[in-house]
Design a protein around this motif. Structure first.
Motif, PDB file in Angstrom:
ATOM      1  N   ARG A 105       0.826  -1.208   0.000  1.00 50.41           N
ATOM      2  CA  ARG A 105       0.000   0.000   0.000  1.00 50.41           C
ATOM      3  C   ARG A 105       0.862   1.261   0.000  1.00 50.41           C
ATOM      4  O   ARG A 105       0.538   2.250  -0.640  1.00 50.41           O
ATOM      5  N   SER A 106       1.941   1.222   0.752  1.00 53.43           N
ATOM      6  CA  SER A 106       2.846   2.366   0.763  1.00 53.43           C
ATOM      7  C   SER A 106       3.435   2.602  -0.616  1.00 53.43           C
ATOM      8  O   SER A 106       3.482   3.737  -1.104  1.00 53.43           O
ATOM      9  N   LEU A 107       3.889   1.543  -1.248  1.00 51.59           N
ATOM     10  CA  LEU A 107       4.470   1.665  -2.581  1.00 51.59           C
ATOM     11  C   LEU A 107       3.463   2.224  -3.569  1.00 51.59           C
ATOM     12  O   LEU A 107       3.787   3.066  -4.408  1.00 51.59           O
ATOM     13  N   THR A 108       2.212   1.793  -3.449  1.00 47.55           N
ATOM     14  CA  THR A 108       1.155   2.313  -4.315  1.00 47.55           C
ATOM     15  C   THR A 108       0.950   3.808  -4.091  1.00 47.55           C
ATOM     16  O   THR A 108       0.893   4.604  -5.033  1.00 47.55           O
ATOM     17  N   ALA A 109       0.829   4.190  -2.806  1.00 46.67           N
ATOM     18  CA  ALA A 109       0.553   5.591  -2.486  1.00 46.67           C
ATOM     19  C   ALA A 109       1.701   6.498  -2.916  1.00 46.67           C
ATOM     20  O   ALA A 109       1.481   7.601  -3.425  1.00 46.67           O
ATOM     21  N   LEU A 110       2.936   6.043  -2.728  1.00 45.17           N
ATOM     22  CA  LEU A 110       4.087   6.834  -3.159  1.00 45.17           C
ATOM     23  C   LEU A 110       4.096   6.991  -4.679  1.00 45.17           C
ATOM     24  O   LEU A 110       4.384   8.076  -5.212  1.00 45.17           O
ATOM     25  N   SER A 111       3.758   5.933  -5.386  1.00 49.17           N
ATOM     26  CA  SER A 111       3.777   5.970  -6.845  1.00 49.17           C
ATOM     27  C   SER A 111       2.626   6.786  -7.407  1.00 49.17           C
ATOM     28  O   SER A 111       2.696   7.254  -8.544  1.00 49.17           O
ATOM     29  N   ASP A 112       1.559   6.951  -6.629  1.00 52.93           N
ATOM     30  CA  ASP A 112       0.421   7.752  -7.064  1.00 52.93           C
ATOM     31  C   ASP A 112       0.526   9.219  -6.633  1.00 52.93           C
ATOM     32  O   ASP A 112      -0.319  10.039  -7.009  1.00 52.93           O
ATOM     33  N   ALA A 113       1.519   9.545  -5.827  1.00 52.80           N
ATOM     34  CA  ALA A 113       1.632  10.908  -5.290  1.00 52.80           C
ATOM     35  C   ALA A 113       2.016  11.903  -6.381  1.00 52.80           C
ATOM     36  O   ALA A 113       2.709  11.562  -7.346  1.00 52.80           O
ATOM     37  N   ASP A 114       1.569  13.133  -6.204  1.00 54.59           N
ATOM     38  CA  ASP A 114       2.014  14.216  -7.085  1.00 54.59           C
ATOM     39  C   ASP A 114       3.424  14.661  -6.715  1.00 54.59           C
ATOM     40  O   ASP A 114       4.187  15.108  -7.563  1.00 54.59           O
ATOM     41  N   ILE A 115       3.743  14.533  -5.430  1.00 55.41           N
ATOM     42  CA  ILE A 115       5.083  14.866  -4.955  1.00 55.41           C
ATOM     43  C   ILE A 115       5.347  14.125  -3.651  1.00 55.41           C
ATOM     44  O   ILE A 115       4.418  13.846  -2.880  1.00 55.41           O
ATOM     45  N   ILE A 116       6.602  13.749  -3.433  1.00 58.33           N
ATOM     46  CA  ILE A 116       7.016  13.089  -2.194  1.00 58.33           C
ATOM     47  C   ILE A 116       7.831  14.093  -1.389  1.00 58.33           C
ATOM     48  O   ILE A 116       8.842  14.615  -1.865  1.00 58.33           O
ATOM     49  N   VAL A 117       7.383  14.375  -0.174  1.00 58.44           N
ATOM     50  CA  VAL A 117       8.092  15.288   0.724  1.00 58.44           C
ATOM     51  C   VAL A 117       8.921  14.448   1.687  1.00 58.44           C
ATOM     52  O   VAL A 117       8.380  13.653   2.464  1.00 58.44           O
ATOM     53  N   ALA A 118      10.233  14.603   1.615  1.00 62.21           N
ATOM     54  CA  ALA A 118      11.142  13.858   2.488  1.00 62.21           C
ATOM     55  C   ALA A 118      11.414  14.669   3.741  1.00 62.21           C
ATOM     56  O   ALA A 118      11.920  15.791   3.675  1.00 62.21           O
ATOM     57  N   THR A 119      11.074  14.097   4.888  1.00 59.40           N
ATOM     58  CA  THR A 119      11.328  14.739   6.171  1.00 59.40           C
ATOM     59  C   THR A 119      12.515  14.043   6.842  1.00 59.40           C
ATOM     60  O   THR A 119      13.320  13.408   6.198  1.00 59.40           O
ATOM     61  N   GLY A 120      12.638  14.171   8.142  1.00 59.49           N
ATOM     62  CA  GLY A 120      13.688  13.462   8.873  1.00 59.49           C
ATOM     63  C   GLY A 120      14.770  14.342   9.444  1.00 59.49           C
ATOM     64  O   GLY A 120      15.480  13.953  10.361  1.00 59.49           O
ATOM     65  N   GLY A 121      14.939  15.546   8.901  1.00 58.75           N
ATOM     66  CA  GLY A 121      15.902  16.481   9.476  1.00 58.75           C
ATOM     67  C   GLY A 121      17.337  16.197   9.122  1.00 58.75           C
ATOM     68  O   GLY A 121      17.998  16.995   8.460  1.00 58.75           O
ATOM     69  N   ASP A 122      17.840  15.020   9.546  1.00 62.42           N
ATOM     70  CA  ASP A 122      19.252  14.715   9.307  1.00 62.42           C
ATOM     71  C   ASP A 122      19.470  13.316   8.742  1.00 62.42           C
ATOM     72  O   ASP A 122      20.585  12.794   8.782  1.00 62.42           O
ATOM     73  N   VAL A 123      18.405  12.688   8.212  1.00 64.94           N
ATOM     74  CA  VAL A 123      18.582  11.327   7.691  1.00 64.94           C
ATOM     75  C   VAL A 123      19.355  11.321   6.374  1.00 64.94           C
ATOM     76  O   VAL A 123      19.880  10.274   5.970  1.00 64.94           O
TER      77      VAL A 123
END
Length: 415
Positions: A105-123
């Motif tokens: 489901r995650s892979l589907t949602a990421l592939s359907d997104a208009d944009i992916i926002v990467a958070t994490g600060g220092d990852v």
């Protein structure tokens, strides 16, 4: 038009710094883009817990531990059938999936997104090793534009620098939270569009003073009337991150500093800002160890109840000074103008303090954990306690943090 925004690289809200980041991103999207104009999905390594924390503010929360991602080649090979299977499963019954894995489901949602926002600060730094960096970078292989939001970036080994340049075309925008990262990225990967903003957690809302006092006095039975309070954010993992095991008695030196605070009429509020399941990454255990080494433990308090990032922030506002070994505990102070001292293990702490306070003052307020002693913390504290509250500077940083969302809106509207 409703924009489909996926928030990725989330390790979980048991780390209140991660909670602060994601909460601020959600609020920023709702404020700048519009609550009805964005459908947000969250992809987290601790999805079950995070569903409870963020609730209806996100449309869905998916299991997506970065370290469980397949290799880029394997990901490309699996992407088509995995997505088809996941879409079919949405119409039927989805079998249970292994916790801590990247779900279909995650892979589907990421592939359907208009944009992916990467958070994490220092990852997306070299602090946690090249394998950790590359695991988070798998979002660059999904064929979707990626927005690295308010990051500390690098420094990387040459192989990781080359990797980042190779996949720069997937990065629609990178905003960084301090000038060191800006200069570094402009040097090693000028093709990446990068702009300086500020950590989005500067925008995190806080509970009010009455609610914060209630947490201390009613829920923790710790009266504060007439007391001078110092917040002390204690980290369970800071020595390990810096490779300083056996070289620094972090708990012992912190306890000596708190003893000195008590001798000078202060009470310490020990703040466990990260409460992961693993003991070695749970600050509550570290705070307890500090408390047990104090000469007068009854004069101090460990915040032992489960509090949100906004509740911690409200309590920090009641303190005269915050001494923080967790970046987002110090940002909780800086964002309210509370004088702060940082105990750090990487350049993120030093760079954030330098941008906030300036070169001269920050050198006195930011301490490398490898060189940490009770005396050095005390010297930095002596400077901080004489400083006025920097509310104007905090307001400037909040405006700078908002620019990440303005850039995100521009990208979405242009798509």
């Amino acid at each position: 038009m409703v924009h489909n925004v996926a928030i990725a690289s989330m390790t979980g809200a048991r780390n209140r710094g991660c909670e602060a980041l994601v909460r601020s991103i959600i609020d920023g999207i709702h404020t700048v883009i519009g609550r009805d104009a964005a459908k947000i999905s969250l992809h987290s390594a601790d999805a079950k817990y995070d569903r409870k924390i963020f609730g209806d503010d996100v449309a869905a929360t998916y299991d997506a531990h970065p370290l469980s991602w397949p290799s880029p080649l394997r990901l490309k090979a699996l992407q088509g059938p995995q997505i088809r299977m996941a879409r079919l499963a949405e119409k039927t019954l989805l079998p249970s999936e292994k916790p801590g894995a990247i779900s279909r489901r995650s892979l589907t949602a990421l592939s359907d997104a208009d944009i992916i926002v990467a958070t994490g600060g220092d990852v997306f730094t070299g602090d946690y090793g090249p394998s950790n960096f590359r695991s988070h970078c798998h979002i660059l292989h999904l064929g979707k534009p990626v927005f690295f939001m308010a990051q500390t970036m690098g420094p990387f080994a040459p192989a990781e620098e080359a990797y980042l340049r190779k996949h720069a075309g997937a990065i629609a925008m990178c905003t960084v939270r301090e000038s060191d990262s800006l200069e570094y990225l402009q040097k090693i990967a000028p093709e990446i569009p990068v702009h300086q903003a500020a950590d989005v957690a500067f925008l995190l809302p806080s509970i009010d003073a009455d609610a914060a006092r209630r947490i201390l006095e009613v829920e923790h039975h710790f009266p504060i009337e007439g007391k001078k309070l110092v917040g002390v954010s204690v980290s369970a993992g800071i020595v390990g991150y810096r490779g300083a095991e056996g070289k620094v008695d972090y708990i012992g030196e912190t306890a000596k500093f708190v003893n000195e605070l008590n001798a000078n009429g202060y009470a310490a509020i020990l703040i466990p800002h990260v409460q992961n399941i693993a003991i070695e990454a749970n600050d509550l255990f570290a705070c307890t160890e500090v408390l047990r080494q104090l000469e007068h433990p009854e004069r101090n308090l460990v915040l032992s109840l489960p509090l949100s990032a906004s509740e911690f922030k409200g309590i920090v506002a009641l303190c005269d000074v915050l001494v923080g070994a967790r970046t987002h505990a110090t940002i909780a102070a800086l964002s309210q103008g509370v004088p702060a001292v940082a105990i750090g293990y990487s350049r993120k702490s030093f760079a954030i303090f330098r941008d906030y306070y300036g070169e001269d003052i920050s050198k006195d307020l930011a301490i490398d954990v490898v060189d940490m002693t009770a005396d050095k913390i005390g010297a930095a504290f002596a400077i901080a306690q004489d400083m006025p509250r920097t509310t104007d500077r905090a307001a400037e940083m909040k405006q700078r943090a908002l620019t990440s969302f303005e850039r995100l809106k521009t990208i979405l509207e242009a798509a």
